[in-house]
Write a protein that holds these residues in place. Structure first.
Motif, PDB file in Angstrom:
ATOM      1  N   ASN A 118       0.836  -1.192   0.000  1.00 16.69           N
ATOM      2  CA  ASN A 118       0.000   0.000   0.000  1.00 16.69           C
ATOM      3  C   ASN A 118       0.873   1.245   0.000  1.00 16.69           C
ATOM      4  OD1 ASN A 118       0.588   0.629   2.931  1.00 16.69           O
ATOM      5  ND2 ASN A 118      -0.416  -1.369   3.165  1.00 16.69           N
ATOM      6  N   ALA A 119       0.214   2.397  -0.080  1.00 20.72           N
ATOM      7  CA  ALA A 119       0.940   3.671  -0.168  1.00 20.72           C
ATOM      8  C   ALA A 119       1.737   3.970   1.092  1.00 20.72           C
ATOM      9  CB  ALA A 119      -0.056   4.803  -0.443  1.00 20.72           C
ATOM     10  N   PHE A 120       1.267   3.520   2.260  1.00 20.46           N
ATOM     11  CA  PHE A 120       2.022   3.752   3.494  1.00 20.46           C
ATOM     12  C   PHE A 120       3.392   3.067   3.424  1.00 20.46           C
ATOM     13  CE2 PHE A 120      -2.471   3.525   5.223  1.00 20.46           C
ATOM     14  CZ  PHE A 120      -2.629   4.898   5.338  1.00 20.46           C
ATOM     15  N   VAL A 121       3.384   1.809   3.012  1.00 19.61           N
ATOM     16  CA  VAL A 121       4.627   1.047   2.938  1.00 19.61           C
ATOM     17  C   VAL A 121       5.591   1.695   1.951  1.00 19.61           C
ATOM     18  CG1 VAL A 121       5.620  -1.175   2.265  1.00 19.61           C
ATOM     19  CG2 VAL A 121       3.524  -1.112   3.635  1.00 19.61           C
ATOM     20  N   ARG A 122       5.072   2.115   0.793  1.00 21.08           N
ATOM     21  CA  ARG A 122       5.945   2.729  -0.210  1.00 21.08           C
ATOM     22  C   ARG A 122       6.500   4.066   0.276  1.00 21.08           C
ATOM     23  NH1 ARG A 122       1.624   1.432  -3.459  1.00 21.08           N
ATOM     24  NH2 ARG A 122       1.282   3.592  -4.101  1.00 21.08           N
ATOM     25  N   LEU A 123       5.669   4.840   0.955  1.00 19.29           N
ATOM     26  CA  LEU A 123       6.145   6.122   1.484  1.00 19.29           C
ATOM     27  C   LEU A 123       7.284   5.929   2.480  1.00 19.29           C
ATOM     28  CD1 LEU A 123       2.784   8.029   2.015  1.00 19.29           C
ATOM     29  CD2 LEU A 123       4.749   8.930   0.755  1.00 19.29           C
ATOM     30  N   ARG A 130       5.274  10.844  -6.972  1.00 22.12           N
ATOM     31  CA  ARG A 130       4.181  11.654  -7.526  1.00 22.12           C
ATOM     32  C   ARG A 130       4.651  12.213  -8.857  1.00 22.12           C
ATOM     33  NH1 ARG A 130       2.090  16.302  -4.708  1.00 22.12           N
ATOM     34  NH2 ARG A 130       4.231  16.726  -4.041  1.00 22.12           N
ATOM     35  N   ILE A 131       3.866  11.948  -9.886  1.00 29.30           N
ATOM     36  CA  ILE A 131       4.246  12.353 -11.244  1.00 29.30           C
ATOM     37  C   ILE A 131       3.209  13.329 -11.775  1.00 29.30           C
ATOM     38  CG2 ILE A 131       4.650  11.532 -13.594  1.00 29.30           C
ATOM     39  CD1 ILE A 131       5.536   8.876 -12.370  1.00 29.30           C
ATOM     40  N   PRO A 169     -11.971   6.154  -9.774  1.00 28.55           N
ATOM     41  CA  PRO A 169     -10.634   6.445 -10.312  1.00 28.55           C
ATOM     42  C   PRO A 169     -10.151   7.819  -9.863  1.00 28.55           C
ATOM     43  CG  PRO A 169     -12.312   6.609 -12.035  1.00 28.55           C
ATOM     44  CD  PRO A 169     -12.986   6.018 -10.840  1.00 28.55           C
ATOM     45  N   ALA A 170      -8.836   7.920  -9.636  1.00 28.80           N
ATOM     46  CA  ALA A 170      -8.267   9.172  -9.141  1.00 28.80           C
ATOM     47  C   ALA A 170      -6.811   9.255  -9.561  1.00 28.80           C
ATOM     48  CB  ALA A 170      -8.376   9.237  -7.615  1.00 28.80           C
ATOM     49  N   PRO A 171      -6.250  10.455  -9.603  1.00 30.10           N
ATOM     50  CA  PRO A 171      -4.828  10.585  -9.902  1.00 30.10           C
ATOM     51  C   PRO A 171      -3.988   9.806  -8.895  1.00 30.10           C
ATOM     52  CG  PRO A 171      -5.917  12.722 -10.034  1.00 30.10           C
ATOM     53  CD  PRO A 171      -6.916  11.772  -9.435  1.00 30.10           C
ATOM     54  N   PRO A 172      -2.988   9.066  -9.333  1.00 29.69           N
ATOM     55  CA  PRO A 172      -2.163   8.291  -8.403  1.00 29.69           C
ATOM     56  C   PRO A 172      -1.536   9.140  -7.299  1.00 29.69           C
ATOM     57  CG  PRO A 172      -1.709   7.638 -10.661  1.00 29.69           C
ATOM     58  CD  PRO A 172      -2.594   8.842 -10.746  1.00 29.69           C
ATOM     59  N   GLY A 173      -1.156  10.362  -7.646  1.00 31.86           N
ATOM     60  CA  GLY A 173      -0.538  11.227  -6.648  1.00 31.86           C
ATOM     61  C   GLY A 173      -1.468  11.601  -5.512  1.00 31.86           C
ATOM     62  N   ASP A 174      -2.784  11.628  -5.782  1.00 30.46           N
ATOM     63  CA  ASP A 174      -3.737  11.965  -4.720  1.00 30.46           C
ATOM     64  C   ASP A 174      -3.712  10.917  -3.613  1.00 30.46           C
ATOM     65  OD1 ASP A 174      -4.364  14.031  -6.384  1.00 30.46           O
ATOM     66  OD2 ASP A 174      -6.492  13.538  -6.597  1.00 30.46           O
ATOM     67  N   GLN A 175      -3.590   9.645  -3.999  1.00 32.82           N
ATOM     68  CA  GLN A 175      -3.517   8.570  -3.015  1.00 32.82           C
ATOM     69  C   GLN A 175      -2.257   8.711  -2.155  1.00 32.82           C
ATOM     70  OE1 GLN A 175      -2.842   4.690  -4.664  1.00 32.82           O
ATOM     71  NE2 GLN A 175      -3.635   3.611  -2.879  1.00 32.82           N
ATOM     72  N   LEU A 190       6.889  16.480  -6.380  1.00 32.98           N
ATOM     73  CA  LEU A 190       6.205  16.222  -7.641  1.00 32.98           C
ATOM     74  C   LEU A 190       7.219  16.210  -8.778  1.00 32.98           C
ATOM     75  CD1 LEU A 190       3.284  15.866  -8.773  1.00 32.98           C
ATOM     76  CD2 LEU A 190       3.288  18.329  -9.213  1.00 32.98           C
ATOM     77  N   LEU A 191       7.272  15.109  -9.521  1.00 33.84           N
ATOM     78  CA  LEU A 191       8.185  14.977 -10.651  1.00 33.84           C
ATOM     79  C   LEU A 191       7.483  15.360 -11.943  1.00 33.84           C
ATOM     80  CD1 LEU A 191       9.790  11.471  -9.903  1.00 33.84           C
ATOM     81  CD2 LEU A 191      10.740  13.726  -9.338  1.00 33.84           C
TER      82      LEU A 191
END
Length: 248
Positions: A118-123, A130-131, A169-175, A190-191
């Motif tokens: 999940n996003a927590f683990v990746r963070l 974030r692109i 559906p949502a922008p990946p960066g929002d998650q 943000l890249l």
């Protein structure tokens, strides 16, 4: 558990298939096609007790629809070899189902997240990105809701294609931003798209090749699934409450 190396099935595995009433196929196709069909198609075709097959596919088979809303009737436009192989595998499993008159449910999964992934683990591992690609959205699904869809497909002996996604559906960066807020940390910078293409792997960038907003009406109406996590906010909050790194 019987181990299958993707090449040579053991006698015990062949015996298990010969007596199985249900098959859930989660192996991804490779360069040579679907590994299960390559090694076990004849065994599956001859399995006298088999009543239902569920094959886990991917929403990646749709390719790029310019961000439009689509459902299961949309054409498949795979943007890369991985997507094309999925389409071929879907067709092969459906052909086997017709051959033996057994229902085959094709479940096209959104981006999977859940305990341990999940996003927590990746963070916290420094692997979140974030692109900046305006208008790009992705579709996702919590693993618990995938399990619901699989159960429903077997219970109904469903034959056909169903999108398994939360329908939000949502922008990946929002998650990533939302997860960072819940953790009380700053999100990654943000890249630009050019910078991301220079620094990130082709595999990661492949998730930005196509854009579609995928409907889940059939999942709810035909399979009768009531989603536990109807959007990433509900899913991430529940993961944080439960201990997001736990694997179950």
């Amino acid at each position: 558990m019987l181990v299958f190396d993707g090449i040579q099935p053991s006698p015990d595995l062949r015996e298990a298939i010969s007596g199985a009433s249900a098959l859930l196929i989660s192996a991804a196709p490779g360069d040579a096609g679907d590994p299960v069909l390559a090694a076990l198609a004849n065994d599956i075709a001859a399995a006298a007790s088999l009543q239902s097959i569920v094959y886990l596919s991917s929403l990646g088979v749709y390719g790029d629809h310019g961000g439009a809303w689509i459902d299961e009737t949309a054409p498949t436009l795979p943007p890369h070899t991985r997507g094309a192989a999925r389409v071929d595998a879907e067709l092969a499993w459906q052909a086997l189902g017709r051959q033996r008159r057994t229902p085959v449910a094709i479940l096209r999964l959104g981006g999977i997240y859940g305990p341990g992934q999940n996003a927590f683990v990746r963070l916290l591992a420094g692997r979140a990105h974030r692109i900046d690609k305006p208008g790009h959205v992705s579709n996702r699904i919590h693993v618990a809701d995938i399990a619901q869809a699989v159960d429903a497909a077997f219970a109904r002996r469903f034959d056909g294609i169903v999108n398994v996604t939360d329908g939000a559906p949502a922008p990946p960066g929002d998650q990533i931003e939302f997860a960072a807020t819940l953790l009380g940390i700053a999100p990654p910078p943000l890249l630009s798209l050019d910078e991301a293409e220079r620094t990130l792997s082709p595999f990661l960038m492949s998730f930005y090749d196509g854009c579609a907003r995928v409907r889940n009406d059939k999942l709810k109406s035909t399979l009768g699934v009531t989603l536990r996590y109807p959007d990433y906010r509900a899913g991430l909050q529940a993961l944080l409450d439960d201990g997001f790194e736990a694997k179950n």
